[in-house]
Design a protein around this motif. Structure first.
Motif, PDB file in Angstrom:
ATOM      1  N   THR A  57       0.828  -1.195   0.000  1.00 48.52           N
ATOM      2  CA  THR A  57       0.000   0.000   0.000  1.00 48.52           C
ATOM      3  C   THR A  57       0.869   1.253   0.000  1.00 48.52           C
ATOM      4  O   THR A  57       2.050   1.190   0.338  1.00 48.52           O
ATOM      5  CB  THR A  57      -0.935   0.024   1.233  1.00 48.52           C
ATOM      6  N   THR A  58       0.246   2.355  -0.366  1.00 46.66           N
ATOM      7  CA  THR A  58       0.900   3.658  -0.222  1.00 46.66           C
ATOM      8  C   THR A  58       0.348   4.390   0.993  1.00 46.66           C
ATOM      9  O   THR A  58       0.708   5.529   1.247  1.00 46.66           O
ATOM     10  CB  THR A  58       0.672   4.529  -1.483  1.00 46.66           C
ATOM     11  N   ASP A  59      -0.539   3.727   1.759  1.00 48.60           N
ATOM     12  CA  ASP A  59      -1.223   4.341   2.903  1.00 48.60           C
ATOM     13  C   ASP A  59      -0.736   3.733   4.220  1.00 48.60           C
ATOM     14  O   ASP A  59      -1.050   2.586   4.532  1.00 48.60           O
ATOM     15  CB  ASP A  59      -2.731   4.142   2.755  1.00 48.60           C
ATOM     16  N   GLY A  60       0.020   4.493   4.985  1.00 46.59           N
ATOM     17  CA  GLY A  60       0.557   4.010   6.257  1.00 46.59           C
ATOM     18  C   GLY A  60      -0.517   3.625   7.255  1.00 46.59           C
ATOM     19  O   GLY A  60      -0.331   2.711   8.057  1.00 46.59           O
ATOM     20  N   LYS A  61      -1.674   4.287   7.229  1.00 43.97           N
ATOM     21  CA  LYS A  61      -2.766   3.947   8.153  1.00 43.97           C
ATOM     22  C   LYS A  61      -3.310   2.558   7.872  1.00 43.97           C
ATOM     23  O   LYS A  61      -3.605   1.799   8.783  1.00 43.97           O
ATOM     24  CB  LYS A  61      -3.896   4.983   8.062  1.00 43.97           C
ATOM     25  N   VAL A  62      -3.432   2.216   6.591  1.00 41.04           N
ATOM     26  CA  VAL A  62      -3.891   0.873   6.217  1.00 41.04           C
ATOM     27  C   VAL A  62      -2.862  -0.156   6.663  1.00 41.04           C
ATOM     28  O   VAL A  62      -3.210  -1.222   7.189  1.00 41.04           O
ATOM     29  CB  VAL A  62      -4.159   0.783   4.701  1.00 41.04           C
ATOM     30  N   SER A  63      -1.591   0.153   6.477  1.00 43.73           N
ATOM     31  CA  SER A  63      -0.525  -0.747   6.901  1.00 43.73           C
ATOM     32  C   SER A  63      -0.629  -1.035   8.397  1.00 43.73           C
ATOM     33  O   SER A  63      -0.579  -2.190   8.830  1.00 43.73           O
ATOM     34  CB  SER A  63       0.834  -0.139   6.566  1.00 43.73           C
ATOM     35  N   TYR A  64      -0.791   0.007   9.182  1.00 49.09           N
ATOM     36  CA  TYR A  64      -0.895  -0.133  10.635  1.00 49.09           C
ATOM     37  C   TYR A  64      -2.099  -1.006  11.018  1.00 49.09           C
ATOM     38  O   TYR A  64      -2.002  -1.876  11.880  1.00 49.09           O
ATOM     39  CB  TYR A  64      -1.005   1.251  11.278  1.00 49.09           C
ATOM     40  N   GLU A  65      -3.236  -0.797  10.349  1.00 51.96           N
ATOM     41  CA  GLU A  65      -4.450  -1.564  10.666  1.00 51.96           C
ATOM     42  C   GLU A  65      -4.272  -3.040  10.348  1.00 51.96           C
ATOM     43  O   GLU A  65      -4.626  -3.909  11.141  1.00 51.96           O
ATOM     44  CB  GLU A  65      -5.640  -0.999   9.883  1.00 51.96           C
ATOM     45  N   VAL A  66      -3.715  -3.353   9.174  1.00 49.85           N
ATOM     46  CA  VAL A  66      -3.541  -4.757   8.778  1.00 49.85           C
ATOM     47  C   VAL A  66      -2.546  -5.462   9.696  1.00 49.85           C
ATOM     48  O   VAL A  66      -2.714  -6.639  10.018  1.00 49.85           O
ATOM     49  CB  VAL A  66      -3.105  -4.862   7.296  1.00 49.85           C
ATOM     50  N   LEU A  67      -1.526  -4.746  10.162  1.00 46.12           N
ATOM     51  CA  LEU A  67      -0.546  -5.350  11.062  1.00 46.12           C
ATOM     52  C   LEU A  67      -1.090  -5.564  12.473  1.00 46.12           C
ATOM     53  O   LEU A  67      -0.522  -6.317  13.251  1.00 46.12           O
ATOM     54  CB  LEU A  67       0.719  -4.496  11.125  1.00 46.12           C
ATOM     55  N   SER A  68      -2.198  -4.929  12.804  1.00 43.85           N
ATOM     56  CA  SER A  68      -2.768  -5.044  14.148  1.00 43.85           C
ATOM     57  C   SER A  68      -3.351  -6.441  14.373  1.00 43.85           C
ATOM     58  O   SER A  68      -3.476  -7.241  13.448  1.00 43.85           O
ATOM     59  CB  SER A  68      -3.868  -3.996  14.347  1.00 43.85           C
ATOM     60  N   ALA A  69      -3.735  -6.698  15.605  1.00 39.82           N
ATOM     61  CA  ALA A  69      -4.332  -7.988  15.964  1.00 39.82           C
ATOM     62  C   ALA A  69      -5.728  -8.168  15.375  1.00 39.82           C
ATOM     63  O   ALA A  69      -6.310  -9.242  15.471  1.00 39.82           O
ATOM     64  CB  ALA A  69      -4.385  -8.131  17.484  1.00 39.82           C
ATOM     65  N   LYS A  70      -6.249  -7.150  14.717  1.00 39.29           N
ATOM     66  CA  LYS A  70      -7.579  -7.229  14.092  1.00 39.29           C
ATOM     67  C   LYS A  70      -7.595  -8.270  12.971  1.00 39.29           C
ATOM     68  O   LYS A  70      -8.605  -8.905  12.717  1.00 39.29           O
ATOM     69  CB  LYS A  70      -7.954  -5.848  13.552  1.00 39.29           C
ATOM     70  N   PHE A  71      -6.461  -8.429  12.277  1.00 37.39           N
ATOM     71  CA  PHE A  71      -6.381  -9.332  11.131  1.00 37.39           C
ATOM     72  C   PHE A  71      -5.635 -10.616  11.492  1.00 37.39           C
ATOM     73  O   PHE A  71      -4.504 -10.566  11.967  1.00 37.39           O
ATOM     74  CB  PHE A  71      -5.640  -8.651   9.971  1.00 37.39           C
ATOM     75  N   GLU A  72      -6.266 -11.761  11.211  1.00 34.98           N
ATOM     76  CA  GLU A  72      -5.570 -13.039  11.350  1.00 34.98           C
ATOM     77  C   GLU A  72      -4.646 -13.228  10.148  1.00 34.98           C
ATOM     78  O   GLU A  72      -4.964 -12.802   9.042  1.00 34.98           O
ATOM     79  CB  GLU A  72      -6.564 -14.205  11.359  1.00 34.98           C
ATOM     80  N   LYS A  73      -3.517 -13.875  10.405  1.00 36.94           N
ATOM     81  CA  LYS A  73      -2.592 -14.245   9.341  1.00 36.94           C
ATOM     82  C   LYS A  73      -2.398 -15.756   9.431  1.00 36.94           C
ATOM     83  O   LYS A  73      -1.952 -16.269  10.452  1.00 36.94           O
ATOM     84  CB  LYS A  73      -1.228 -13.554   9.495  1.00 36.94           C
ATOM     85  N   GLU A  74      -2.756 -16.470   8.350  1.00 40.86           N
ATOM     86  CA  GLU A  74      -2.654 -17.925   8.348  1.00 40.86           C
ATOM     87  C   GLU A  74      -1.509 -18.370   7.453  1.00 40.86           C
ATOM     88  O   GLU A  74      -1.379 -17.905   6.321  1.00 40.86           O
ATOM     89  CB  GLU A  74      -3.960 -18.556   7.864  1.00 40.86           C
ATOM     90  N   TYR A  75      -0.706 -19.267   7.980  1.00 32.71           N
ATOM     91  CA  TYR A  75       0.465 -19.779   7.270  1.00 32.71           C
ATOM     92  C   TYR A  75       0.346 -21.290   7.121  1.00 32.71           C
ATOM     93  O   TYR A  75      -0.083 -21.977   8.048  1.00 32.71           O
ATOM     94  CB  TYR A  75       1.741 -19.474   8.064  1.00 32.71           C
ATOM     95  N   TYR A  76       0.745 -21.789   5.965  1.00 30.86           N
ATOM     96  CA  TYR A  76       0.913 -23.221   5.765  1.00 30.86           C
ATOM     97  C   TYR A  76       2.413 -23.473   5.850  1.00 30.86           C
ATOM     98  O   TYR A  76       3.194 -22.857   5.118  1.00 30.86           O
ATOM     99  CB  TYR A  76       0.375 -23.660   4.410  1.00 30.86           C
ATOM    100  N   VAL A  77       2.785 -24.359   6.759  1.00 29.48           N
ATOM    101  CA  VAL A  77       4.195 -24.550   7.076  1.00 29.48           C
ATOM    102  C   VAL A  77       4.582 -26.011   6.887  1.00 29.48           C
ATOM    103  O   VAL A  77       3.986 -26.901   7.499  1.00 29.48           O
ATOM    104  CB  VAL A  77       4.482 -24.136   8.544  1.00 29.48           C
TER     105      VAL A  77
END
Length: 188
Positions: A57-77
């Motif tokens: 993104t070019t929007d730092g606010k969006v970056s901050y929101e996605v990095l927050s605990a609001k978004f789950e991140k799922e990994y296949y390992v």
């Protein structure tokens, strides 16, 4: 007007556009995949050896929101060895890892053993020879993102990461081919 992108970061690329210090020839950068606008930043980096879903993104606010605990991140390992139910339970409860020179206990997460994700558009890479023992796959879903956290988590329960693929961020899943870049209206 800010711009947002989703891509399938290939193995071997750094999740950045410039290398601080001397550029090494072996470092491939995201800017080689697409002509991103100035000011584009990756959200939640994937290291050179990892692949999968990446937001930019070019929007730092969006970056901050996605990095927050609001978004789950799922990994296949893919891990070395046949992962046990005991190891899965330890991952779910949180494990102690090193972070910034300190001991850190990861937050509880979702973890489960899965079959090899042959349905994903991921590279068919051979990470090690079968003579070195069996391999298995696990899904790990976190809401935090410390430096190399998932790799450290699997190592902490005795199963080193051989391959790491980010499959999902929030409701967005990995569904494009390696190296494909899509501009989107928003990342939510």
């Amino acid at each position: 007007m800010h711009r947002h992108f989703i891509l399938h970061k290939p193995h071997g690329y750094l999740s950045q556009f410039i290398v601080n210090g001397k550029k090494k020839k072996r470092n491939k950068l995201l800017g080689e995949l697409y002509n991103f606008p100035e000011g584009t930043m990756s959200i939640g980096r994937l290291d050179r050896d990892s692949e999968g879903l990446l937001f930019l993104t070019t929007d730092g606010k969006v970056s901050y929101e996605v990095l927050s605990a609001k978004f789950e991140k799922e990994y296949y390992v893919q891990v070395g060895g046949l992962i046990t139910e005991e190891a899965i339970q330890q991952l779910q409860e949180g494990v102690e890892i090193g972070f910034s020179g300190q001991k850190y206990r990861t937050k509880p997460c979702k973890a489960s053993k899965i079959e090899a994700p042959t349905f994903l558009p991921i590279e068919d890479r051979h990470v090690r020879d079968e003579r070195h023992g069996p391999k298995s796959w696990v899904s790990i879903t976190v809401r935090e993102g410390k430096f190399r956290q998932v790799r450290k988590m699997t190592a902490a329960v005795g199963f080193p990461t051989l391959r790491l693929v980010r499959y999902r961020i929030g409701n967005r899943i990995l569904n494009q081919n390696v190296g494909e870049v899509f501009e989107v209206e928003g990342l939510n």
